[in-house]
Design a protein around this motif. Structure first.
Motif, PDB file in Angstrom:
ATOM      1  N   LYS A   1      33.252  48.696  40.663  1.00 47.33           N
ATOM      2  CA  LYS A   1      34.679  49.015  40.518  1.00 47.33           C
ATOM      3  C   LYS A   1      35.499  47.793  40.129  1.00 47.33           C
ATOM      4  O   LYS A   1      36.498  47.473  40.740  1.00 47.33           O
ATOM      5  N   LYS A   2      35.054  47.098  39.118  1.00 47.73           N
ATOM      6  CA  LYS A   2      35.813  45.948  38.637  1.00 47.73           C
ATOM      7  C   LYS A   2      37.059  46.422  37.914  1.00 47.73           C
ATOM      8  O   LYS A   2      37.047  47.436  37.240  1.00 47.73           O
ATOM      9  N   LYS A   3      38.125  45.649  38.054  1.00 45.27           N
ATOM     10  CA  LYS A   3      39.366  45.915  37.339  1.00 45.27           C
ATOM     11  C   LYS A   3      39.302  45.208  35.990  1.00 45.27           C
ATOM     12  O   LYS A   3      38.878  44.059  35.899  1.00 45.27           O
ATOM     13  N   ARG A   4      39.725  45.915  34.965  1.00 44.22           N
ATOM     14  CA  ARG A   4      39.690  45.360  33.611  1.00 44.22           C
ATOM     15  C   ARG A   4      41.015  44.658  33.307  1.00 44.22           C
ATOM     16  O   ARG A   4      42.077  45.252  33.440  1.00 44.22           O
ATOM     17  N   VAL A   5      40.915  43.396  32.870  1.00 49.48           N
ATOM     18  CA  VAL A   5      42.090  42.580  32.555  1.00 49.48           C
ATOM     19  C   VAL A   5      41.996  42.141  31.101  1.00 49.48           C
ATOM     20  O   VAL A   5      40.997  41.552  30.692  1.00 49.48           O
ATOM     21  N   LEU A   6      43.054  42.434  30.341  1.00 48.25           N
ATOM     22  CA  LEU A   6      43.155  41.991  28.954  1.00 48.25           C
ATOM     23  C   LEU A   6      44.186  40.874  28.897  1.00 48.25           C
ATOM     24  O   LEU A   6      45.327  41.057  29.321  1.00 48.25           O
ATOM     25  N   ILE A   7      43.781  39.720  28.381  1.00 47.34           N
ATOM     26  CA  ILE A   7      44.676  38.573  28.240  1.00 47.34           C
ATOM     27  C   ILE A   7      44.995  38.410  26.756  1.00 47.34           C
ATOM     28  O   ILE A   7      44.082  38.296  25.932  1.00 47.34           O
TER      29      ILE A   7
ATOM     30  N   ARG B   1      45.824  33.848  40.087  1.00 50.28           N
ATOM     31  CA  ARG B   1      44.949  34.797  40.806  1.00 50.28           C
ATOM     32  C   ARG B   1      45.749  35.669  41.770  1.00 50.28           C
ATOM     33  O   ARG B   1      45.489  36.858  41.899  1.00 50.28           O
ATOM     34  N   THR B   2      46.721  35.070  42.452  1.00 45.87           N
ATOM     35  CA  THR B   2      47.525  35.812  43.417  1.00 45.87           C
ATOM     36  C   THR B   2      48.340  36.898  42.732  1.00 45.87           C
ATOM     37  O   THR B   2      48.366  38.047  43.193  1.00 45.87           O
ATOM     38  N   VAL B   3      49.003  36.567  41.635  1.00 49.04           N
ATOM     39  CA  VAL B   3      49.830  37.552  40.935  1.00 49.04           C
ATOM     40  C   VAL B   3      48.957  38.663  40.350  1.00 49.04           C
ATOM     41  O   VAL B   3      49.296  39.849  40.448  1.00 49.04           O
ATOM     42  N   VAL B   4      47.816  38.308  39.775  1.00 49.38           N
ATOM     43  CA  VAL B   4      46.895  39.319  39.233  1.00 49.38           C
ATOM     44  C   VAL B   4      46.427  40.253  40.352  1.00 49.38           C
ATOM     45  O   VAL B   4      46.455  41.475  40.210  1.00 49.38           O
ATOM     46  N   ALA B   5      46.001  39.677  41.469  1.00 46.89           N
ATOM     47  CA  ALA B   5      45.523  40.488  42.599  1.00 46.89           C
ATOM     48  C   ALA B   5      46.624  41.403  43.135  1.00 46.89           C
ATOM     49  O   ALA B   5      46.372  42.583  43.426  1.00 46.89           O
ATOM     50  N   GLU B   6      47.842  40.893  43.250  1.00 49.02           N
ATOM     51  CA  GLU B   6      48.956  41.710  43.731  1.00 49.02           C
ATOM     52  C   GLU B   6      49.218  42.887  42.792  1.00 49.02           C
ATOM     53  O   GLU B   6      49.436  44.014  43.244  1.00 49.02           O
ATOM     54  N   GLN B   7      49.199  42.637  41.504  1.00 51.88           N
ATOM     55  CA  GLN B   7      49.452  43.694  40.531  1.00 51.88           C
ATOM     56  C   GLN B   7      48.389  44.790  40.594  1.00 51.88           C
ATOM     57  O   GLN B   7      48.685  45.961  40.397  1.00 51.88           O
ATOM     58  N   LEU B   8      47.158  44.398  40.901  1.00 51.69           N
ATOM     59  CA  LEU B   8      46.063  45.360  40.919  1.00 51.69           C
ATOM     60  C   LEU B   8      45.745  45.887  42.312  1.00 51.69           C
ATOM     61  O   LEU B   8      44.826  46.672  42.486  1.00 51.69           O
TER      62      LEU B   8
END
Length: 166
Positions: A41-47, A155-162
């Motif tokens: 269940k990985k979250k997909r991140v597009l940069i 990392r914190t902002v990405v984790a919070e968003q997801l």
């Protein structure tokens, strides 16, 4: 005569047996032919950032965590095509890019209902951390992170968003 998968496992040893078993996991997706996404269940991140150095740094910030599958591109004109293939849970966009700014990229994607629940984070070099302050800054409800950004903050902002607990 075609050998059964069990015979192939016996002939190929342990490594072949693991791959053979994974290859037969039902409900495989196009992006995950071995079916491992169902278990991890990985979250997909597009940069989408035009600066190649910054792109590499952001990918490194996330690649150590087991939570993310990351794709990074430097050409915002390819963002729509890549997003339709990759189907990200989160898109990280540089606000100012030469050919197409991050706001326009997000607006283009939002026209498609598939991306209505996709989270977004904006990056900018236009303001500093001091100018944004402790409460942060948002554009249309999406967080804005000043560049340069540190690993922990990103990392914190990405984790919070997801919705991922660190």
């Amino acid at each position: 005569m075609q050998r059964s998968w069990l015979d192939q496992i016996k002939a190929g040893g342990l490594a072949a047996s693991i791959d053979s078993i994974w290859a037969r996991v039902p409900h495989r997706s196009k992006s995950d032919p071995c079916g491992r996404d169902d278990l991890i269940k990985k979250k997909r991140v597009l940069i989408v950032v035009d600066d190649e150095t910054m792109t590499r740094v952001l990918v490194r910030f996330l690649e150590g965590a087991d939570h993310y599958d990351v794709i990074a591109i430097n050409d915002p004109t390819q963002a729509s095509e890549v997003a339709h293939e990759f189907r990200p849970n989160l898109i990280v966009l540089d606000i100012i890019m030469p050919t197409l700014d991050g706001g326009k990229v997000l607006a283009e994607l939002r026209r498609d209902k598939k991306f209505s629940s996709m989270h977004a984070i904006f990056l900018t070099g236009l303001v500093s951390s001091e100018e944004i302050g402790r409460d942060g800054y948002e554009i249309s409800g999406h967080p804005v992170i000043p560049k340069p950004v540190g690993a922990n903050e990103f990392r914190t902002v990405v984790a919070e968003q997801l919705g991922i607990k660190q």
